[in-house]
Design a protein around this motif. Sequence first.
Motif, mmCIF file in Angstrom:
data_model
loop_
_atom_site.group_PDB
_atom_site.id
_atom_site.type_symbol
_atom_site.label_atom_id
_atom_site.label_comp_id
_atom_site.label_asym_id
_atom_site.label_seq_id
_atom_site.Cartn_x
_atom_site.Cartn_y
_atom_site.Cartn_z
ATOM 1 N N ARG A 130 0.818 -1.222 0.000
ATOM 2 C CA ARG A 130 0.000 0.000 0.000
ATOM 3 C C ARG A 130 0.847 1.265 0.000
ATOM 4 O O ARG A 130 0.320 2.361 -0.188
ATOM 5 N N LEU A 131 2.157 1.098 0.212
ATOM 6 C CA LEU A 131 3.044 2.258 0.303
ATOM 7 C C LEU A 131 3.609 2.633 -1.071
ATOM 8 O O LEU A 131 3.762 1.776 -1.941
ATOM 9 N N PRO A 132 3.988 3.901 -1.243
ATOM 10 C CA PRO A 132 4.597 4.341 -2.502
ATOM 11 C C PRO A 132 6.097 4.112 -2.550
ATOM 12 O O PRO A 132 6.773 4.667 -3.410
ATOM 13 N N PHE B 177 -6.533 -13.778 -1.645
ATOM 14 C CA PHE B 177 -6.466 -12.617 -2.524
ATOM 15 C C PHE B 177 -6.495 -11.354 -1.669
ATOM 16 O O PHE B 177 -7.395 -11.174 -0.846
ATOM 17 N N ARG B 178 -5.497 -10.495 -1.865
ATOM 18 C CA ARG B 178 -5.429 -9.261 -1.103
ATOM 19 C C ARG B 178 -5.795 -8.087 -2.005
ATOM 20 O O ARG B 178 -5.071 -7.769 -2.956
ATOM 21 N N ILE B 179 -6.915 -7.475 -1.687
ATOM 22 C CA ILE B 179 -7.447 -6.371 -2.480
ATOM 23 C C ILE B 179 -7.057 -5.062 -1.793
ATOM 24 O O ILE B 179 -7.294 -4.876 -0.600
ATOM 25 N N TYR B 180 -6.444 -4.168 -2.568
ATOM 26 C CA TYR B 180 -5.932 -2.927 -1.994
ATOM 27 C C TYR B 180 -6.727 -1.716 -2.445
ATOM 28 O O TYR B 180 -7.067 -1.565 -3.618
ATOM 29 N N ASN C 82 -9.447 2.411 6.884
ATOM 30 C CA ASN C 82 -9.492 1.112 7.558
ATOM 31 C C ASN C 82 -9.784 -0.049 6.597
ATOM 32 O O ASN C 82 -9.662 -1.210 6.974
ATOM 33 N N LYS C 83 -10.187 0.271 5.394
ATOM 34 C CA LYS C 83 -10.464 -0.759 4.389
ATOM 35 C C LYS C 83 -9.425 -0.716 3.266
ATOM 36 O O LYS C 83 -9.716 -1.089 2.129
ATOM 37 N N SER C 84 -8.215 -0.285 3.597
ATOM 38 C CA SER C 84 -7.157 -0.220 2.581
ATOM 39 C C SER C 84 -6.682 -1.612 2.170
ATOM 40 O O SER C 84 -6.103 -1.784 1.106
ATOM 41 N N LEU C 85 -6.900 -2.599 3.028
ATOM 42 C CA LEU C 85 -6.560 -3.989 2.710
ATOM 43 C C LEU C 85 -7.735 -4.876 3.046
ATOM 44 O O LEU C 85 -8.207 -4.892 4.189
ATOM 45 N N ILE C 86 -8.214 -5.594 2.039
ATOM 46 C CA ILE C 86 -9.302 -6.554 2.223
ATOM 47 C C ILE C 86 -8.812 -7.921 1.766
ATOM 48 O O ILE C 86 -8.361 -8.080 0.633
ATOM 49 N N LYS C 87 -8.897 -8.898 2.663
ATOM 50 C CA LYS C 87 -8.451 -10.257 2.345
ATOM 51 C C LYS C 87 -9.657 -11.116 1.982
ATOM 52 O O LYS C 87 -10.655 -11.140 2.702
ATOM 53 N N LYS C 88 -9.537 -11.805 0.861
ATOM 54 C CA LYS C 88 -10.597 -12.709 0.412
ATOM 55 C C LYS C 88 -9.982 -14.077 0.120
ATOM 56 O O LYS C 88 -8.806 -14.168 -0.234
ATOM 57 N N TYR C 89 -10.800 -15.091 0.264
ATOM 58 C CA TYR C 89 -10.301 -16.455 0.114
ATOM 59 C C TYR C 89 -11.131 -17.182 -0.935
ATOM 60 O O TYR C 89 -12.317 -17.433 -0.747
ATOM 61 N N ASN D 102 0.310 -22.546 -0.186
ATOM 62 C CA ASN D 102 -0.494 -21.397 0.227
ATOM 63 C C ASN D 102 -0.079 -20.177 -0.574
ATOM 64 O O ASN D 102 0.812 -19.421 -0.185
ATOM 65 N N ILE D 103 -0.709 -20.006 -1.732
ATOM 66 C CA ILE D 103 -0.357 -18.906 -2.624
ATOM 67 C C ILE D 103 -1.194 -17.678 -2.275
ATOM 68 O O ILE D 103 -2.415 -17.755 -2.168
ATOM 69 N N ILE D 104 -0.499 -16.563 -2.095
ATOM 70 C CA ILE D 104 -1.156 -15.290 -1.791
ATOM 71 C C ILE D 104 -0.973 -14.361 -2.986
ATOM 72 O O ILE D 104 0.144 -14.171 -3.464
ATOM 73 N N PHE D 105 -2.080 -13.788 -3.449
ATOM 74 C CA PHE D 105 -2.052 -12.879 -4.597
ATOM 75 C C PHE D 105 -2.311 -11.453 -4.136
ATOM 76 O O PHE D 105 -3.277 -11.180 -3.416
ATOM 77 N N ASN D 106 -1.436 -10.536 -4.552
ATOM 78 C CA ASN D 106 -1.654 -9.110 -4.338
ATOM 79 C C ASN D 106 -2.305 -8.509 -5.570
ATOM 80 O O ASN D 106 -1.858 -8.746 -6.699
ATOM 81 N N GLN D 107 -3.351 -7.735 -5.347
ATOM 82 C CA GLN D 107 -3.967 -7.037 -6.474
ATOM 83 C C GLN D 107 -3.052 -5.901 -6.922
ATOM 84 O O GLN D 107 -2.674 -5.044 -6.132
#
Length: 546
Positions: free
Chosen positions: A289-291, A463-466, A487-494, A529-534
Motif C-alpha cells: 500500500r506504500l509508494p 487474494f489481497r485487495i488494496y 481502515n479498508k485499505s486492505l481486504i483479504k478474500k479467500y 499457500n499462494i497469496i495474490f496481491n492485487q
Amino acid sequence: MIISNKKTSFIHKIIDNFIIRNTKKKICTRFPPDPNGYLHIGHAKSLFINFEISEKYNGQCNLRFDDTNPDNNHQKYISVIQKDIKWLGFRWTKKTKYASMYFQKIYEFAIELIKKKLAYVDKLKKNDIRKYRGTLNTPGINSPYRNQTIEENMLLFQNMKLGNFPEGQVCLRAKIDMQSPCIIMRDPILYRIKFSKHHRTKNQWCIYPTYDFAHCISDAIEGITHSLCTLEFQDNKQLYNWIMKNITIHHQPKQYEYARLNIEYFVLSKRKLNTLIQKKIIKQWNDPRLPTLSGLKRRGYTASAIRNFCNNLGITKKNNLVEISSLESCIRKELNLTACRTMAIIEPIEIIICNIPINYQQEIKIFNHPNNHDMGEKNIIFSKELYIEKEDFQENIKKRYQKLTLGQTVKLKYSYIITAHSIKKNKDNSINKIFCTIHIKNKNQKYKIIHWLSKKHAQRSEFRIYNHLFTTKNPSSKKNLLSYINNKSLIKKYGFINKYIVYNSKKNTYQFERQGYFIIDNILSTKKNIIFNQIISLKQNWKNKI
C-alpha cells in the motif's frame, strides 16, 4: 535504456547553454539519498531526471549517500536503496560514494571559515538558537558568542573534535547575517556533536557536518556540474552559493530546482512513512500500500511502468498534485500486453451441473493471451462441480438482470451455456449450492458470460485487495495524518485458482479475467499457500465497488 522526455525542459535548456560555453566540460549529475529509510516514487522522479540527463549528454551520474547523521544511517537502508536503483534500470558511475569520504576535507573547510571570521562556535542552547533566529516577520538576534576571536573559536572547535563537550552544548555556526530575510542565512549550523558510532568512520569523529555544509562541498569535490534538487531546497541555494564563494575550492557547481512529485492518496516523505511503521499502521517499508519502490514492486508495479510514468511527468517548476490514475494507467497498459489471462474465483459459490455424469471431465484448450498467441496455450477442465463468483448469481430475478438466476441462462466462458433451476441453502439462509442444467448443443449461442473454475481442479488461495491507504486525496497537507487512515485499505478474500498456476517467482503476474491484475506475493507465498496481491483493477472505477 531511458526514454527521453518528448519536450525539452528548462533544465535541458540550461545544460544546452552550459555546453555551448564549456565545450570541454563533461556533464556530471548525482543522486544523494539520505539512508534513513526506503526510496519512494518521488525519488524515482529524481533518479529518472539525473540519470536521463547524464545519459542524454554522455556524462556521468554519481550515487552518493548523505551519511552525515550517524543516528539515522543504517547499512540495511543503503543495501535496499542500491537494490531499488538497479531494479529501476539505472547504473551509477564508478563506485558508490559517501559524504563521509570527505569528512576530513569538510573539516578543513570549516577551519578555513573560522580563520576568515566567517564561522564561530556557539554555546547557546538549541531552543535559544531557534529563538534568536527570529521568524519570517521578525529579524534574528546576534548570539553573544558571535564575536569571539579566531583563537577562541579555533580552541573551542578543536575541543569539539576531541569530544570535550557533551552533545548539544556547543555547535559551529556560519557568520552570515542575522537580519537576512532568508532565515536559512541567519547563521546556520555547520557542525554539531554526536557520539553515535558511524557506519563507515566508526568512532573516528564525534563532530559531523550538517547536510547543507557537506552537500555543496561534496558536489564540488566530485565535479558535479548541475546539482539538481526539488523546490523545497530553493532557499538553501543561497547558503550553497555562500559556502562555495567563501571556501578555497576550484570547482564551483550550480544548484537548480524543479517541482517535487506529489501524487493523490500518497505520502512521499520518509519521515511520515516511518511514522506509519512506528504506529503499526503498516508493518514494513515494503507494504504494497506504500509508494516505496519496494512496496510498489511487491504490489506488482514494474520498473518500466514507473520509468514511463516519470517520463510522462516531465520537468517543471510548478508544484501540483498528480492524479493517481496517471500512475495506474502506466502499469495497466503494460500488463494488458504482458500478463497471462486465467480465471480465478475470489468469492466462490458452488454450482452443480445436474445433467452430466459425476465423473464427467473435458479439457478445453485456450490461449494465454487473446491477442498474443506467442504466449502459448493451456488446458482448463470442465466438470460436473464448478465454482462461480457469488456476485454472478441472484436468487430473486430483477428486470433485465443479465447474470445467473433461477430460470435464467448464461454462458460459462470458453464452454457451455447453463440454466439455474434450484438452490440449496444453509441454516443462515445463505446459498450453499446452485443446481443447473447444461445445454451442450447451444454452445456457440450468445449469452451473458461469466467465469468459473472446476472444483476438482481448483486450489484455495488468498487474494489481497488494496484500496488507498488514506481517505483524502492530499494526505500530506493534513496536520493529523493518522486521522485519515482508510481502515479498508486492505481486504483479504479467500477463493480459488486453477491448480496449473504453480508458484514461480519468474512468472507470477496474471490477469484474472473480469477481476483485475494480480501478482503472487513472493515474500509470503508457498506452493501450498499462494497469496495474490492485487496490482490494479481492469477499470479505473473498479475499486469503488469494493
